[in-house]
Design an enzyme around this catalytic site. Structure first.
Site, PDB file in Angstrom:
ATOM      1  CE1 TYR A 469      -2.962  -3.311   0.509  1.00  0.00           C
ATOM      2  CE2 TYR A 469      -2.731  -3.045   2.758  1.00  0.00           C
ATOM      3  CZ  TYR A 469      -3.342  -3.829   1.497  1.00  0.00           C
ATOM      4  OH  TYR A 469      -3.808  -4.896   1.670  1.00  0.00           O
ATOM      5  CG  HIS A 470       4.225   1.350   0.845  1.00  0.00           C
ATOM      6  ND1 HIS A 470       5.346   0.751   1.061  1.00  0.00           N
ATOM      7  CD2 HIS A 470       3.573   1.436   2.023  1.00  0.00           C
ATOM      8  CE1 HIS A 470       5.170   0.390   2.284  1.00  0.00           C
ATOM      9  NE2 HIS A 470       4.057   0.829   2.858  1.00  0.00           N
ATOM     10  N   PRO A 471       1.614   3.245  -3.071  1.00  0.00           N
ATOM     11  CG  PRO A 471      -0.655   3.751  -3.530  1.00  0.00           C
ATOM     12  CD  PRO A 471       0.424   3.145  -2.615  1.00  0.00           C
TER      13      PRO A 471
END
Length: 554
Positions: A469-471
């Site tokens: 969850y690090h876009p």
């Protein structure tokens, strides 16, 4: 008509910090636009409940990727905060600045003024670091900022076993991975204060809203309004009606690396051919909008535990109720931690000059969605490479602002990804095989003892890899003459006036670790640029570099 000097789209990690700093001296008015609702529910504020908000439609936009061709066609969840505080209100609260070399790379590729010496003063300005008695170096850490950064108690012996296992395997230890030395095994930091999630809503936005010059306005930002080439406001859908919120000075898009490029494209800023395909008039042909999408992918390596000491003993109705009651009435107990209390940053092979693998250790075998992989006691590491060469894109599904965008990460599209991930799996097994885990080590739950060949490990990765969850990276910062750049080093959108992007979209390359801290830093630093202030004086400290240059090639 609502009007302010600055209109900010999004109250997340960067947006809240930006709002607080722009309105700090009382000279400028600020309106923050946010579609989501309150963040004050216990599922958000209780740190141990972190798996709930990112799986709740009330708090999450519910984005999913397109079918990923290199992951068997799976569509991966892409949570983004739809709530006050944005993704800082639904994330895992892990605090990682990134490595110094990450930011030097930014500067080398055109983000002038964003090298490590330039950004460290902003990390220090934003932090209120509580070192737990370890005596941190003030040259590296800040102690009077609004963002409380703490460490868990690490009462569970498995946290110490993980660090000791790393030492036994021949790796470095670090007392502070956010300080001089990122590389090694040590305690993990979290944005938790007095038992509560310390999001940017708590740290920045709420104090700012106590001032008369900062307002929060709820509504759905549809597109940016222009007069000629100048951004003058935001078209907002609110209560079934459309209105324009006007900006006397600037519009600032801080809507996430997914929604920010979407809003730019809906406003006519993006790849000309793609906009034309959707009938959108081109205001500025910027091919880089929505491109350069990056993320961290990870797998969970899970081991059964032979002693009943893991969080599994609380994984029942009574245990959860007791932990919840302790937190609700006293802000004590298991509910006060995200339970990620030990970590490691390692280099995968010879020739890598700074860490490229991150480990989060958890004293339970469980997934982010709250589903245990196996009944019984266990522990796990979340592990994955930090600098994948794979790149994806965010594109429009239609010209309707209410349609979610297409998100295609293109995960695992390079052979290097597979090589690095195999190393991650094998390194995790090596660590769990050390004597430090001997009193606790049972059978391997996942991938399973029989998964040993490259092909079998690849199948496991293909079936089980999940987003961390690090876009980021979809409005890349660079030189104004760089055709792939979207914003210049002052975060100004190239080709139009009075419009900036300030969030993780502007990262030229993903940083080493979780993204909340560098996203907040971007808000802090951009605020000075927007107000025309000189940047904080550059730091002169140098990061620790392993004198051995590289670990043994594994």
């Amino acid at each position: 008509m609502a009007e302010a000097d600055f209109v900010i789209i999004g109250s997340g990690s960067a947006g809240s910090a930006l709002a607080a700093r722009l309105g700090e001296d009382g000279r400028h008015s600020v309106i923050v636009l946010e579609f989501g609702g309150t963040d004050m529910g216990p599922f958000i504020q209780m740190p141990a409940a972190l798996s709930y908000p990112m799986n709740m439609k009330r708090y999450d936009w519910g984005f999913v990727s397109e079918a990923e061709p290199h992951l068997g066609g799976r569509r991966l969840a892409t949570p983004r905060g739809k709530v006050i505080g944005g993704s800082s209100s639904i994330n895992g609260m892990v605090y990682v600045r990134g490595h110094a070399r990450d930011f030097d790379h930014w500067a080398e590729t055109g983000a002038t003024g964003w090298g490590f010496a330039d950004v460290l003063p902003y990390f220090k300005r934003m932090e209120h670091w509580h070192d737990g008695g370890h005596g941190g170096d003030p040259a590296w850490r800040g102690t009077d900022g609004p963002l409380h950064v703490t460490r868990g108690k690490r009462d569970n012996p498995l946290f110490s076993a993980f660090v000791e296992a790393g030492r036994q395997a021949g790796f470095e230890l670090t007392a502070d991975y956010n300080g001089e030395k990122q590389e090694g095994f040590g305690p993990m930091e979290q944005t938790v204060w007095r038992g509560r999630r310390w999001s940017t809503a708590n740290a920045y936005l709420r104090p700012a809203l106590r001032r008369d010059n900062v307002r929060l306005l709820h509504g759905f930002a549809q597109r940016i309004v222009f007069e000629g080439n100048r951004a003058v406001g935001v078209e907002l859908s609110r209560g079934g009606r459309t209105q324009v919120v006007r900006a006397r000075r600037e519009v600032i898009v801080s809507a996430s690396s997914i929604n920010s490029p979407k809003i730019l494209m809906l406003s006519g800023i993006g790849p000309a051919a793609h906009l034309a395909d959707h009938g959108i008039a081109v205001r500025a042909d910027r091919p880089g909008v929505g491109q350069n999408l990056q993320d961290h992918l990870e797998v969970y390596i899970q081991q059964a535990c032979t002693l009943p000491i893991t969080l599994f003993k609380h994984w029942n109705l009574y245990g959860k109720a007791f932990a919840g009651a302790q937190w609700l009435f006293f802000k004590t107990g298991l509910g006060t931690s995200n339970q990620f209390e030990s970590a490691a940053f390692l280099r995968s092979r010879a020739g890598v000059d700074y860490p490229d693998i991150q480990f989060h250790f958890l004293p339970m075998a469980v997934r982010y969605d709250g589903k245990a992989a196996a009944e019984g006691h266990g522990f796990q590491v979340h592990v994955g490479p930090m600098r994948s060469p794979s790149r994806g894109a965010v594109t429009l599904r239609s010209a309707d602002p209410h349609d979610p965008p297409k998100i295609a990460f293109n995960y695992m599209s390079h052979e290097e990804d597979w090589i690095d991930f195999r190393r991650c799996v094998r390194l995790s097994r090596e660590i769990f095989a050390q004597d430090a885990f001997a009193p606790y080590r049972g059978k391997e739950i996942q991938p399973g003892a029989g998964v040993t060949s490259d092909a079998a490990i690849d199948d496991f990765i293909r079936e089980h890899a999940e987003s961390a969850y690090h876009p980021c990276g979809t409005a890349r910062m660079g030189r104004a003459d760089d055709p792939g750049a979207v914003v210049d080093p002052h975060c100004r959108v190239i080709g139009v006036d009075s419009l900036r992007v300030v969030d993780s979209s502007i990262f030229p390359r993903i940083t080493n670790g979780n993204l909340n801290a560098p996203s907040i830093m971007v808000g802090e630093k951009a605020a000075d640029a927007i107000l025309g202030r000189p940047p904080l004086p550059a730091s002169n400290v140098e990061p620790w570099i392993n004198p051995r240059w590289a670990v043994a090639d594994r």
